[in-house]
Design an enzyme around this catalytic site. Structure first.
Site, PDB file in Angstrom:
ATOM      1  N   GLU A   9      35.201  18.579  -5.418  1.00  0.00           N
ATOM      2  CA  GLU A   9      35.961  17.337  -5.243  1.00  0.00           C
ATOM      3  C   GLU A   9      35.075  16.418  -4.419  1.00  0.00           C
ATOM      4  O   GLU A   9      34.817  16.677  -3.245  1.00  0.00           O
ATOM      5  CB  GLU A   9      37.291  17.619  -4.546  1.00  0.00           C
ATOM      6  CG  GLU A   9      38.264  16.447  -4.610  1.00  0.00           C
ATOM      7  CD  GLU A   9      38.235  15.606  -3.351  1.00  0.00           C
ATOM      8  OE1 GLU A   9      37.480  14.593  -3.358  1.00  0.00           O
ATOM      9  OE2 GLU A   9      38.931  15.932  -2.401  1.00  0.00           O
ATOM     10  N   CYS A  27      39.587  10.510   0.501  1.00  0.00           N
ATOM     11  CA  CYS A  27      39.039  10.409  -0.862  1.00  0.00           C
ATOM     12  C   CYS A  27      40.024   9.728  -1.800  1.00  0.00           C
ATOM     13  O   CYS A  27      39.621   9.016  -2.717  1.00  0.00           O
ATOM     14  CB  CYS A  27      38.688  11.799  -1.393  1.00  0.00           C
ATOM     15  SG  CYS A  27      37.448  12.653  -0.405  1.00  0.00           S
TER      16      CYS A  27
END
Length: 458
Positions: free
Chosen positions: A232, A266
């Site tokens: 990720e 994020c």
């Protein structure tokens, strides 16, 4: 980077830690490998008992856990409390559902494959290395650790060098919950020691949440070793607002979505794409609300936005903003670091962005919003998808046809309609394009580090 707790609100070093030697790392890998030989044979009930006990400890010690996070990376104390409690929720979620998620999958008609019985069985892979970031120093770790441990794997944690006390706390709380020595170990090491660990045959897989360069490195090494990875790698999430949206709710959520975790998330909304018919009204409210936010000490209950976690992180944000200004962008609020100690940066909105500016293509990891005007849904989608990232996305509309378009055509791992992108244990989490691959959380997250073994019986 030194392995140390450096208070980002003051810039002062609180505590330093020695890096593990190669011999110490070797010893810990050996302990993990030997522990897995027996731990993999434990039942779900035994694992769940330990996981629930650890969750109880996190809840009991929530004030301590929150203080560690606020001290080490600067998130507001309220946000840190929420993160600790979210960890406990995720731990209980997998304690409650692991047996269900990893139950044997039986074929409806085994005779189709000439068998009396045929099934798929999920079994743990072994020792997994987790390289985790500082921005959610406990939740990011636990959303790997809880499913991995419940599946029967054991974990090695290479945490970010600026949150060592969070790393050690998580190791300790799982041990006190009842997990045996070696089930989960924190490795206080620099990034230079990671490759040797990944190449060790006793380490069978890896997961990383972090920067794109770090992801590329881990993927390349594990590809060379033919080892499974989950990555990720961040995002530059769009937040699209159409004329039919509830404007007040959209603006309030836009502010929260941009400055959550001091802008260091994020899945924080970063690019705000607003239909031209409501652009002026949205901008007026958005700027006013961002200006109202209080920047300051993360331990002060009145603070909305604390410091950035590292000095370099603030420098990176400044560099992107300054580049945009020099190329002709307009600063609607913020845009200048305040005087004084600590790594603070104000909530900022940048407009009149062109595609030759770095801010158009790069992720801004701080409380800086990029504002775009779109003539219609086609242009909104084009701007939204004009990025190398594809983690989360947001769209605000009450038009049924537009909702379907956004669900179908926003190219991302997640699409949230009329709400803020966030992570839940119950929902799969991950991205596409350069935001990475694989999934965390939900049923999919616990199965990532399992071997789906096909069993045929005649």
């Amino acid at each position: 980077m030194a392995i140390a707790t450096i208070n980002p609100a003051t810039g002062t070093t609180v505590r330093t830690f020695p890096e593990l030697t190669e011999a110490e790392v070797e010893q810990k890998i050996g302990v993990a490998h030997e522990r897995w030989r027996t731990y993999r044979l434990t039942g779900f009930d035994e694992r769940a008992e330990c996981m629930r006990a650890a969750a109880d400890l996190v809840e009991k010690e929530v004030d301590h856990a929150a203080q560690l996070m606020s001290t080490e990376m600067g998130k507001t104390l309220a946000s840190a409390h929420g993160e600790a409690l979210k960890c406990a929720h995720g731990m209980r979620y997998y304690a409650d559902h692991a047996a269900e998620f990893l139950a044997d999958e039986v074929l409806a008609d085994p005779s189709q494959v000439g068998a009396e019985r045929a099934l798929g069985r999920y079994q743990p892979l072994g020792v997994v290395l987790a390289a985790m970031p500082w921005n959610f120093p406990m939740w990011q770790v636990m959303r790997f650790a809880a499913p991995a441990l419940m599946a029967g794997n054991v974990g090695l944690l290479k945490h970010a060098s600026n949150v060592p006390q969070c790393a050690l706390y998580l190791e300790d709380v799982l041990r006190r919950g009842g997990f045996a020595e070696g089930c989960f170990q924190a490795l206080l090491i620099s990034s230079g020691k990671v490759e040797a660990i990944l190449r060790d045959p006793r380490v069978v897989a890896a997961t990383l949440t972090g920067s794109e360069p770090a992801g590329r490195s881990v993927a390349a090494i594990c590809g060379d070793e033919v080892k499974h990875t989950v990555l990720e790698l961040g995002g530059s999430d769009p937040f699209v607002v159409m004329p039919s949206a509830d404007l007040d709710r959209a603006v309030a959520t836009a502010v929260d979505a941009r400055v959550q975790n001091n802008g260091q998330s994020c899945i924080a909304a970063k690019r705000f794409i607003v239909h031209t018919d409501i652009y002026d009204a949205f901008t007026e409210q958005f700027v006013a609300r961002m200006r109202e936010l209080t920047v300051g000490d993360p331990f002060d209950p009145a603070t909305d936005v604390g410091p950035l976690a590292t000095e370099q992180g603030r420098a990176d944000v400044e560099e992107l903003v300054d580049d945009a200004i020099a190329a002709g962008a307009t600063v609607l609020c913020g845009g200048r670091r305040p005087d004084g100690a600590g790594w603070f940066y104000p909530p900022t909105i940048i407009a009149d962005i062109t595609r030759d500016m770095r801010i158009f293509a790069e992720e801004v990891f701080g409380p800086v919003a990029s504002l775009y005007r779109a003539a219609d849904i086609e242009e909104a989608l084009e701007i939204a998808n004009a990025t190398t990232f594809g983690l989360g996305s947001n769209a605000w509309t009450n038009d049924k046809t537009e909702k379907e378009r956004f669900m179908a055509d926003l190219y991302a791992g997640q699409v949230f309609i009329n709400g803020k992108t966030t992570s839940y244990p119950e929902l799969p989490f991950g991205g596409v394009k350069r935001s990475g691959y694989g999934r965390e959380l939900s049923t999919h997250g616990i199965r990532e580090f399992c071997n789906l073994k096909t069993i045929w019986m005649g």
